[in-house]
Design an enzyme around this catalytic site. Structure first.
Site, PDB file in Angstrom:
ATOM      1  CB  SER A 122      -0.882   0.005   1.260  1.00 46.69           C
ATOM      2  OG  SER A 122      -1.499   1.257   1.449  1.00 46.69           O
ATOM      3  CE1 TYR A 146      -3.893  -2.558   4.982  1.00 43.38           C
ATOM      4  CE2 TYR A 146      -3.307  -0.462   3.996  1.00 43.38           C
ATOM      5  CZ  TYR A 146      -3.697  -1.774   3.862  1.00 43.38           C
ATOM      6  OH  TYR A 146      -3.880  -2.304   2.614  1.00 43.38           O
ATOM      7  CE  LYS A 150      -1.281  -4.791   3.085  1.00 42.64           C
ATOM      8  NZ  LYS A 150      -1.358  -6.129   2.444  1.00 42.64           N
TER       9      LYS A 150
END
Length: 321
Positions: A122, A146, A150
């Protein structure tokens, strides 16, 4: 050639499977089997060869071991919980997005067959105090849990590849729009819903200002790039196996204007503007000025216009009346 799609029940997993089924080959070899795996059994996909659907909890090593066997040639790692959900539930985010990725890599390593592993990362791995534009070798500086999860996955993918355990390649996806289906818990979910719902005759809420800029790619192009990405030669990937997938930068106003250019004025009247501080905090931490030179050099592509993104949704995904 056997392909496993972890996250095979999601929008991109389903579209990837459908495209591979039509294509019939990958990496110069005939496809003999696709396995679609997800936490809930995915929808089946028609193909002229076997397509198996199964459940897999990537946070559970035994479940991963049962899903990935020695005949698996290519593993797509699409399974994850999305940004807002990972931010709200810290423990679950790390359990699935970090530990789940480790479980997949460890199983691939244990096979001893060096499978190709395609990992979807991402743009949330970037943020904070780094200069624009963002390039492929810009320092990872995530500003969310998040993004951190990643980033860890990216580092592991390169290290497992360096050691020869896997042939990994990771792609930092732009926001994929216009996505079909219903809104999810991703902070970026509104970037599809403000278009999808009006195109379907329903109201939608936009939580950011119309001049908010972001980096976009259509589902159709994303799938094309994931297939091309699996076919890249290992020697062309370099010492960092991760790169940005090509996309284009547009403002929310430009998205809406593109919709209007394709279908007329009426859908845009269904959009309400209601600021949401929590969503704004997350998405404004994502850096939008991207320069994806590596993936473009390797043959991956972006949409020509956002009007194309609207047309693809109407052609591929808009529910029939």
């Amino acid at each position: 050639m056997k392909v496993l799609i972890l996250g095979g029940g999601g929008v991109i997993g389903q579209k990837l499977a459908q495209s591979l089924a039509l294509r019939g080959e990958l990496r110069g070899k005939e496809l003999t089997k696709i396995v679609l795996a997800d936490i809930v059994t995915p929808a089946p996909v028609s193909a002229p060869f076997p397509v198996e659907t199964t459940t897999c909890d990537i946070a559970n090593p035994a479940s991963v071991t049962a899903c990935i066997d020695a005949d698996t040639d290519v593993i797509y790692v699409l399974a994850a919980i999305v940004s807002s959900h990972a931010e709200e539930d810290f423990d679950l985010g790390y359990k699935i997005n970090m530990t789940g990725t480790i479980n997949v890599l460890e199983r691939a390593r244990a096979l001893g067959t060096k499978p190709v592993v395609v990992f979807t990362s991402s743009l949330a791995v970037f943020g904070g105090e780094v200069p624009d534009p963002i390039v492929d070798h810009t320092l990872l500086n995530p500003q969310s849990s998040y993004g951190t999860q990643k980033a860890i996955g990216e580092l592991l993918l390169t290290d497992y590849s360096r050691k020869g355990f896997i042939d990994g390649r990771g792609f930092r996806l732009p926001t994929i729009s216009v996505r079909p289906g219903k809104p999810n818990r991703a902070a970026s979910s509104f970037m599809s819903s403000i278009l999808r719902e009006p195109l379907n005759g329903q109201e939608a809420v936009c939580p950011v200002e119309e001049d908010f800029l972001h980096y976009y790619l259509s589902p159709r192009k994303c799938v094309e790039n994931l297939i091309k990405g699996a076919e890249l030669a290992e020697e062309d990937l370099g010492q960092n196996r991760n790169m940005m997938m090509p996309g284009k930068i547009w403002s929310v106003r430009q998205l809406i204007d593109a919709m209007t250019a394709v279908v007329g004025l009426e859908p845009a009247k269904l959009i309400r503007w209601e600021a949401d501080a929590a969503i704004q905090y997350i998405v404004k931490g994502w850096r939008f000025d991207q320069a994806p030179k590596k993936s473009i050099k390797l043959g991956l592509t972006a949409d020509d216009s956002f009007e194309d993104n609207i047309r693809y949704y109407l052609e591929d995904d808009k529910p029939s009346a």
